[in-house]
Design an enzyme around this catalytic site. Structure first.
Site, PDB file in Angstrom:
ATOM      1  N   TYR A  97      37.133 -34.635 -89.130  1.00  0.00           N
ATOM      2  CA  TYR A  97      36.885 -33.925 -89.412  1.00  0.00           C
ATOM      3  C   TYR A  97      37.070 -33.614 -91.134  1.00  0.00           C
ATOM      4  CZ  TYR A  97      36.799 -31.466 -85.044  1.00  0.00           C
ATOM      5  OH  TYR A  97      36.515 -31.585 -83.323  1.00  0.00           O
ATOM      6  N   GLY A 106      29.608 -37.798 -98.432  1.00  0.00           N
ATOM      7  CA  GLY A 106      29.944 -39.015 -97.509  1.00  0.00           C
ATOM      8  C   GLY A 106      31.464 -39.563 -97.011  1.00  0.00           C
ATOM      9  N   LEU A 107      31.804 -38.486 -97.578  1.00  0.00           N
ATOM     10  CA  LEU A 107      33.466 -38.493 -96.747  1.00  0.00           C
ATOM     11  C   LEU A 107      33.666 -39.142 -95.372  1.00  0.00           C
ATOM     12  CD1 LEU A 107      35.142 -35.491 -98.669  1.00  0.00           C
ATOM     13  CD2 LEU A 107      35.062 -37.770 -99.525  1.00  0.00           C
ATOM     14  N   GLY A 108      33.231 -38.074 -94.681  1.00  0.00           N
ATOM     15  CA  GLY A 108      33.042 -38.821 -93.053  1.00  0.00           C
ATOM     16  C   GLY A 108      32.527 -40.235 -93.258  1.00  0.00           C
ATOM     17  N   LYS A 109      31.597 -40.877 -93.774  1.00  0.00           N
ATOM     18  CA  LYS A 109      31.324 -42.414 -94.208  1.00  0.00           C
ATOM     19  C   LYS A 109      32.811 -42.741 -94.216  1.00  0.00           C
ATOM     20  CE  LYS A 109      29.311 -43.731 -97.037  1.00  0.00           C
ATOM     21  NZ  LYS A 109      28.202 -44.420 -98.453  1.00  0.00           N
ATOM     22  N   ASN A 135      26.697 -30.922 -80.847  1.00  0.00           N
ATOM     23  CA  ASN A 135      27.193 -31.217 -82.170  1.00  0.00           C
ATOM     24  C   ASN A 135      25.695 -32.760 -82.400  1.00  0.00           C
ATOM     25  OD1 ASN A 135      27.815 -31.987 -84.504  1.00  0.00           O
ATOM     26  ND2 ASN A 135      29.599 -31.593 -83.876  1.00  0.00           N
ATOM     27  N   GLU A 136      24.601 -32.265 -82.219  1.00  0.00           N
ATOM     28  CA  GLU A 136      23.536 -33.086 -82.960  1.00  0.00           C
ATOM     29  C   GLU A 136      23.989 -33.924 -84.222  1.00  0.00           C
ATOM     30  OE1 GLU A 136      19.733 -30.925 -82.314  1.00  0.00           O
ATOM     31  OE2 GLU A 136      20.011 -30.528 -80.162  1.00  0.00           O
ATOM     32  N   TYR A 142      27.138 -40.454 -85.594  1.00  0.00           N
ATOM     33  CA  TYR A 142      27.839 -41.582 -85.232  1.00  0.00           C
ATOM     34  C   TYR A 142      26.152 -42.566 -84.915  1.00  0.00           C
ATOM     35  CZ  TYR A 142      31.584 -38.461 -84.844  1.00  0.00           C
ATOM     36  OH  TYR A 142      33.193 -37.693 -85.234  1.00  0.00           O
TER      37      TYR A 142
END
Length: 172
Positions: A97, A106-109, A135-136, A142
Site C-alpha cells: 500500500y 514509483g513507490l509501489g514498483k 481493483n483494476e 501486477y
C-alpha cells in the site's frame, strides 16, 4: 524525491497501525459500507494482531519513506505465515500500500522490487498475491510486473464475502 526502504521492527508498531488503517481506508472506503470497513480494520489492524505479525519470523514488513515521511508499506510472508498453502518455494506479498498523495511516483514498483529481492535471496521460485477482483489499477500494475492469474479465493470485508484473484509471478 529521496526514497528509502527500511524493515519494520516492534518499535514501529503504532506507525504500522496508522499507515495500515490510512492506506486501506483510502483504497477501499468508496467500495464498502462503513460498517464492513470498520469491522475489517478492527480485526486486521488492531495492535495485538500487528504485534503478532511483526513477531512472526516468517513475515516481514517494510516501510517506504519519502524524505522522513512513511509513504507506504509492504508485508511479505513465507512458510506457514502465507494466507494460503502455497509451499516452501513461494513468497506471498500480503500487503502493498502507498498513501494516495504518494501514488504514481514509483513507490509501489520499488516495494515490489524489494519483495522480489527478498524472494531471490531466500531462493523462492515464485511470488504470489491476492488482489480484489474489482481493483483494476492494482491488477494492471501486477500484470505489468509479470504476474498472471492462477486462482481466486474469498476475502471478507466484515461479513461481506468478496473475491480476490490470486496472481503469481515465476522467478526461476
Amino acid at each position: 524525491m529521496t526514497m528509502t526502504i527500511k524493515e519494520c521492527t516492534i518499535e514501529d508498531l503504532r506507525e504500522l497501525q496508522s499507515i495500515s488503517v490510512e492506506t486501506f481506508t483510502e483504497t477501499f472506503k468508496h467500495h464498502n459500507s462503513a460498517e464492513h470497513l470498520n469491522a475489517y480494520l478492527e480485526k486486521a489492524y488492531n495492535l495485538n494482531k500487528l504485534e503478532q505479525e511483526l513477531a512472526n519470523p516468517s513475515s516481514q514488513f517494510f516501510f517506504v519513506y519519502i524524505y522522513q515521511e512513511v509513504a507506504g508499506y509492504l508485508k511479505i510472508n513465507t512458510g506457514d505465515a502465507q494466507s494460503e498453502v502455497m509451499g516452501d518455494d513461494s513468497l506471498e506479498v500480503e500487503r502493498i500500500y502507498v498513501k494516495k498523495k504518494f501514488q504514481k511516483h514509483g513507490l509501489g514498483k520499488n516495494l515490489m522490487n524489494k519483495a522480489v529481492e527478498v524472494a531471490k535471496e531466500q531462493k523462492k521460485e515464485k511470488i504470489w498475491l491476492g488482489v480484489w477482483e474489482e481493483n483494476e489499477n492494482a491488477i494492471e500494475f501486477y500484470k505489468k510486473k509479470g504476474f498472471f492469474q492462477t486462482g481466486a479465493h474469498s476475502f471478507y470485508m466484515g461479513d461481506d464475502e468478496q473475491v480476490d484473484l490470486i496472481m503469481t509471478k515465476i522467478l526461476y
